[in-house]
Design an enzyme around this catalytic site. Structure first.
Site, PDB file in Angstrom:
ATOM      1  N   ARG A   1     -16.941   5.116   5.645  1.00 54.64           N
ATOM      2  CA  ARG A   1     -16.059   4.509   5.006  1.00 54.64           C
ATOM      3  C   ARG A   1     -14.885   4.050   5.990  1.00 54.64           C
ATOM      4  NH1 ARG A   1     -15.140   4.860  -0.909  1.00 54.64           N
ATOM      5  NH2 ARG A   1     -17.059   5.536  -1.243  1.00 54.64           N
TER       6      ARG A   1
ATOM      7  N   GLU B   1       1.142  -1.113   0.060  1.00 56.87           N
ATOM      8  CA  GLU B   1      -0.075   0.166  -0.071  1.00 56.87           C
ATOM      9  C   GLU B   1       1.056   1.250  -0.117  1.00 56.87           C
ATOM     10  OE1 GLU B   1      -3.237   1.078  -0.066  1.00 56.87           O
ATOM     11  OE2 GLU B   1      -2.141   3.239   0.167  1.00 56.87           O
TER      12      GLU B   1
ATOM     13  N   ALA C   1     -18.064  -0.087  -4.806  1.00 60.18           N
ATOM     14  CA  ALA C   1     -17.549  -0.798  -3.749  1.00 60.18           C
ATOM     15  C   ALA C   1     -18.309  -2.293  -3.633  1.00 60.18           C
ATOM     16  CB  ALA C   1     -17.889  -0.307  -2.253  1.00 60.18           C
TER      17      ALA C   1
ATOM     18  N   ASP D   1     -11.696  -0.489  -8.664  1.00 65.88           N
ATOM     19  CA  ASP D   1     -11.686   0.528  -9.226  1.00 65.88           C
ATOM     20  C   ASP D   1     -10.647   0.716 -10.496  1.00 65.88           C
ATOM     21  OD1 ASP D   1     -13.807   1.348  -8.174  1.00 65.88           O
ATOM     22  OD2 ASP D   1     -13.051   3.419  -7.614  1.00 65.88           O
TER      23      ASP D   1
ATOM     24  N   GLY E   1     -22.718   2.907   0.527  1.00 63.12           N
ATOM     25  CA  GLY E   1     -23.744   2.331   0.833  1.00 63.12           C
ATOM     26  C   GLY E   1     -23.517   0.627   0.056  1.00 63.12           C
TER      27      GLY E   1
ATOM     28  N   ARG F   1     -18.543  16.708  -1.057  1.00 51.96           N
ATOM     29  CA  ARG F   1     -19.156  15.725  -0.263  1.00 51.96           C
ATOM     30  C   ARG F   1     -19.221  16.357   1.223  1.00 51.96           C
ATOM     31  NH1 ARG F   1     -14.733  11.194  -1.779  1.00 51.96           N
ATOM     32  NH2 ARG F   1     -16.261   9.499  -2.246  1.00 51.96           N
TER      33      ARG F   1
ATOM     34  N   TYR G   1     -27.877  10.411   3.086  1.00 52.21           N
ATOM     35  CA  TYR G   1     -28.322   9.264   3.722  1.00 52.21           C
ATOM     36  C   TYR G   1     -27.792   9.315   5.167  1.00 52.21           C
ATOM     37  CZ  TYR G   1     -24.072   7.288   1.265  1.00 52.21           C
ATOM     38  OH  TYR G   1     -22.729   7.040   0.834  1.00 52.21           O
TER      39      TYR G   1
HETATM   40  C1  FAD Z   1     -18.557   9.923  -4.360  1.00 51.64           C
HETATM   41  C2  FAD Z   1     -18.493   8.715  -4.317  1.00 51.64           C
HETATM   42  C3  FAD Z   1     -19.635   7.891  -3.665  1.00 51.64           C
HETATM   43  C4  FAD Z   1     -19.524   6.656  -3.917  1.00 51.64           C
HETATM   44  N1  FAD Z   1     -20.515   5.997  -3.049  1.00 51.64           N
HETATM   45  C5  FAD Z   1     -20.377   4.566  -3.178  1.00 51.64           C
HETATM   46  C6  FAD Z   1     -21.592   3.813  -2.522  1.00 51.64           C
HETATM   47  O1  FAD Z   1     -22.292   4.369  -1.925  1.00 51.64           O
HETATM   48  N2  FAD Z   1     -21.491   2.337  -2.751  1.00 51.64           N
HETATM   49  C7  FAD Z   1     -20.606   1.687  -3.491  1.00 51.64           C
HETATM   50  O2  FAD Z   1     -20.428   0.345  -3.450  1.00 51.64           O
HETATM   51  N3  FAD Z   1     -19.536   2.400  -3.880  1.00 51.64           N
HETATM   52  C8  FAD Z   1     -19.416   3.708  -3.941  1.00 51.64           C
HETATM   53  N4  FAD Z   1     -18.614   4.453  -4.474  1.00 51.64           N
HETATM   54  C9  FAD Z   1     -17.419   3.580  -5.207  1.00 51.64           C
HETATM   55  C10 FAD Z   1     -16.125   2.838  -4.421  1.00 51.64           C
HETATM   56  O3  FAD Z   1     -15.953   4.334  -3.320  1.00 51.64           O
HETATM   57  C11 FAD Z   1     -15.230   2.421  -5.130  1.00 51.64           C
HETATM   58  O4  FAD Z   1     -15.660   1.484  -6.045  1.00 51.64           O
HETATM   59  C12 FAD Z   1     -14.128   1.645  -3.888  1.00 51.64           C
HETATM   60  O5  FAD Z   1     -13.826   2.461  -2.822  1.00 51.64           O
HETATM   61  C13 FAD Z   1     -13.060   1.335  -4.865  1.00 51.64           C
HETATM   62  O6  FAD Z   1     -12.282   0.633  -3.990  1.00 51.64           O
HETATM   63  P1  FAD Z   1     -10.922   0.117  -4.875  1.00 51.64           P
HETATM   64  O7  FAD Z   1     -10.224  -0.572  -3.529  1.00 51.64           O
HETATM   65  O8  FAD Z   1     -10.668  -0.382  -5.760  1.00 51.64           O
HETATM   66  O9  FAD Z   1      -9.913   1.466  -4.759  1.00 51.64           O
HETATM   67  P2  FAD Z   1      -9.302   2.707  -3.886  1.00 51.64           P
HETATM   68  O10 FAD Z   1     -10.272   2.843  -2.697  1.00 51.64           O
HETATM   69  O11 FAD Z   1      -8.967   3.710  -4.825  1.00 51.64           O
HETATM   70  O12 FAD Z   1      -8.116   1.917  -3.381  1.00 51.64           O
HETATM   71  C14 FAD Z   1      -6.933   1.683  -3.988  1.00 51.64           C
HETATM   72  C15 FAD Z   1      -5.701   1.794  -3.104  1.00 51.64           C
HETATM   73  O13 FAD Z   1      -4.454   1.544  -3.622  1.00 51.64           O
HETATM   74  C16 FAD Z   1      -3.510   2.340  -3.380  1.00 51.64           C
HETATM   75  N5  FAD Z   1      -2.537   2.849  -4.577  1.00 51.64           N
HETATM   76  C17 FAD Z   1      -2.730   3.698  -5.284  1.00 51.64           C
HETATM   77  N6  FAD Z   1      -1.715   3.579  -6.161  1.00 51.64           N
HETATM   78  C18 FAD Z   1      -0.791   2.846  -5.703  1.00 51.64           C
HETATM   79  C19 FAD Z   1       0.516   2.760  -6.016  1.00 51.64           C
HETATM   80  N7  FAD Z   1       1.068   2.923  -7.034  1.00 51.64           N
HETATM   81  N8  FAD Z   1       1.302   1.725  -5.243  1.00 51.64           N
HETATM   82  C20 FAD Z   1       0.569   1.211  -4.124  1.00 51.64           C
HETATM   83  N9  FAD Z   1      -0.633   1.327  -3.764  1.00 51.64           N
HETATM   84  C21 FAD Z   1      -1.299   2.183  -4.409  1.00 51.64           C
HETATM   85  C22 FAD Z   1      -4.360   3.659  -2.562  1.00 51.64           C
HETATM   86  O14 FAD Z   1      -3.327   4.388  -1.838  1.00 51.64           O
HETATM   87  C23 FAD Z   1      -5.727   2.736  -2.134  1.00 51.64           C
HETATM   88  O15 FAD Z   1      -5.283   2.653  -0.862  1.00 51.64           O
HETATM   89  C24 FAD Z   1     -18.291   5.799  -4.491  1.00 51.64           C
HETATM   90  C25 FAD Z   1     -17.409   6.701  -5.178  1.00 51.64           C
HETATM   91  C26 FAD Z   1     -17.499   7.910  -5.189  1.00 51.64           C
HETATM   92  C27 FAD Z   1     -16.514   8.684  -5.832  1.00 51.64           C
END
Ligand code: FAD
Length: 421
Positions: free
Chosen positions: A116, A34, A320, A307, A47, A197, A229
């Protein structure tokens, strides 16, 4: 065999952490790298739909139980199955149309949202922290017949048998998967919207919004949308304020500080009670980008999850949830591997099962963004919108994830069998 593979996960967000939990359950060792120096979460709500909660329960029943302890539903009794009430955002919140809050939801759906930070806290409590290396920012990833080489910004290099890139929308592993074959699909595209937000104390939200606070609501207006919410066991009220723009996003960074006046100006014509909830927002525009098309989630021994594969706009509150589904399918497949050369088969099956569904979430979310901001040419009147909302989530919420695991096993075994012939 999976137990003797060097498995690297990059990124400790919801995706990477859920995968780590899935591997812990199967006693499969891994190392999670990380970039940040500790687990962290942007202060905002999230959510989860029934599909995500089912996947979580299959993966780790204890985590699912813990989620009950941190999540909040609608505060009004008997609204467990209401996803949101649909409202006008305009001054008077629809009074002049004689509009009453119009609920949408489904029997299969149970309203829950969490902070979160609380979600990440319960997730991190379910993994072995000794497997996590913080402050390790991946710089580049390459692979050859011997495996995957990961180079960090601090100069360290490690080798792995396989790598799961859960490094978010801008992480470097997407380049390693798509860069050669699909270079124009590596970068995310701007969705044409940004958000602010805010998290207000529930007591203040109730004072401001009265009967309209406490439950989940979507407030619709031309070019704007507000999703609200309860979170933090009903003690806080989360709001995402969405603004549609005609201009492309021209800044290199994806956030833009503005003045409070500029933030308020984005929401002219909106009921002042909603705008008042922005008092708790940082005047910071978060641009919404997404991976609208991703032609493959894997390249030999590197695979994308969360993502980094399918970043979506937030309108369907499902990004998420897709991370959790990804992680369940991925951990299941990694548990089936019996030989190093099976790794690409596992990824092939993951790609076939996960990509059509997750990309459909991204694409239908963008469509819903238009509906919520009254910019959809097809859906213009509120009654039809509510009708549409009552149906449009069912394919996401009712998904048969247990069926996916069965199919994953069958397809993986068939590929292994075929390779032997
Ligand atoms: C405004 C908003 C509201 C949302 N609401 C919802 C909701 O209500 N319900 C829902 O299901 N989803 C929601 N989402 C979507 C959800 O937040 C994301 O899909 C989810 O958090 C993505 O998780 P992830 O682990 O894939 O990526 P991330 O949370 O982006 O985690 C990626 C991790 O990788 C690390 N990283 C990045 N680059 C590197 C690197 N080069 N080397 C090492 N580590 C690295 C980062 O530091 C981070 O910790 C929302 C999104 C937004 C923008």
């Amino acid at each position: 065999m999976s137990k003797s593979l060097d498995i690297v996960i990059v990124g400790a967000g919801i995706g990477g952490l859920t995968l780590a939990i899935g591997l812990e359950h199967r006693n499969i060792p891994y190392t999670l790298y990380e970039a940040a120096t500790q687990f962290s979460a942007i202060g905002a709500g999230v959510g989860l739909g029934p599909n995500a909660l089912r996947a979580m329960a299959i993966m780790d029943p204890v985590l699912r139980e813990m989620y009950n302890g941190i999540s909040s539903g609608n505060l009004t009794p008997n609204k467990e199955h209401v996803a949101m009430d649909v409202m006008y955002a305009e001054e008077g919140l629809g009074e002049k149309h004689g509009w009453q809050p119009a609920p949408f939801g489904a029997e299969c759906y149970e309203r829950t949202s969490a902070h979160r930070k609380d979600l990440l806290d319960i997730m991190t409590s379910r993994i072995n922290r000794e497997r996590v290396r913080f402050g390790k920012r991946v710089d580049s990833v390459r692979q050859d017949e011997n495996g995957v080489t990961i180079t960090f910004k601090d100069g360290e290099t490690v080798q792995a048998d396989l790598l799961i890139g859960a490094d978010g929308i801008r992480g470097p592993t997407r380049q390693a998967v798509l860069g050669e074959q699909y270079p124009d699909k590596v970068s995310a595209t701007y969705s044409g919207k940004y958000v602010y937000r805010s998290i207000a104390p529930m007591k203040e939200a109730l004072d401001i919004l009265g009967q309209h606070a406490g439950d989940a609501r979507t407030f619709l207006g031309p070019g704007v949308n507000f999703i609200t919410y309860p979170i933090s066991r009903g003690t806080e009220y989360n709001m995402v304020a969405i603004k549609v723009t005609d201009e492309p996003w021209s800044l290199p960074q994806w956030t833009q500080e503005v003045t409070r006046e500029e933030m308020a100006a984005d929401f002219e014509g909106v009921d002042r009670r909603i705008v008042k909830l922005l008092d708790w927002a940082q005047p910071l525009r978060w641009a919404l980008w997404h991976h609208y098309d991703t032609p493959t989630y894997y390249n030999d021994r590197i695979c994308l999850l969360g993502d980094s594969a399918h970043a979506t706009t937030p309108h369907q509150a499902s990004g998420a949830g897709q991370c959790i589904e990804d992680a369940l399918v991925m951990s299941h497949l990694l548990g089936l591997i019996q030989h190093r050369k099976h790794v690409p088969y596992a990824f092939k099956v993951y790609d076939a099962l996960r990509r059509p569904r997750a990309q459909k979430v991204v694409q239908t979310s963008q469509e819903l963004g238009k509906i919520y901001t009254l910019t959809s040419p097809e859906l213009t009147d509120m009654d039809s919108i509510v009708e549409n909302l009552n149906h449009r989530f069912l394919w996401i919420w009712e998904h048969d994830i247990e069926g996916d695991l069965k199919t994953a096993t069958e397809q993986f075994k068939a590929l292994v069998e075929e390779a032997r012939l």
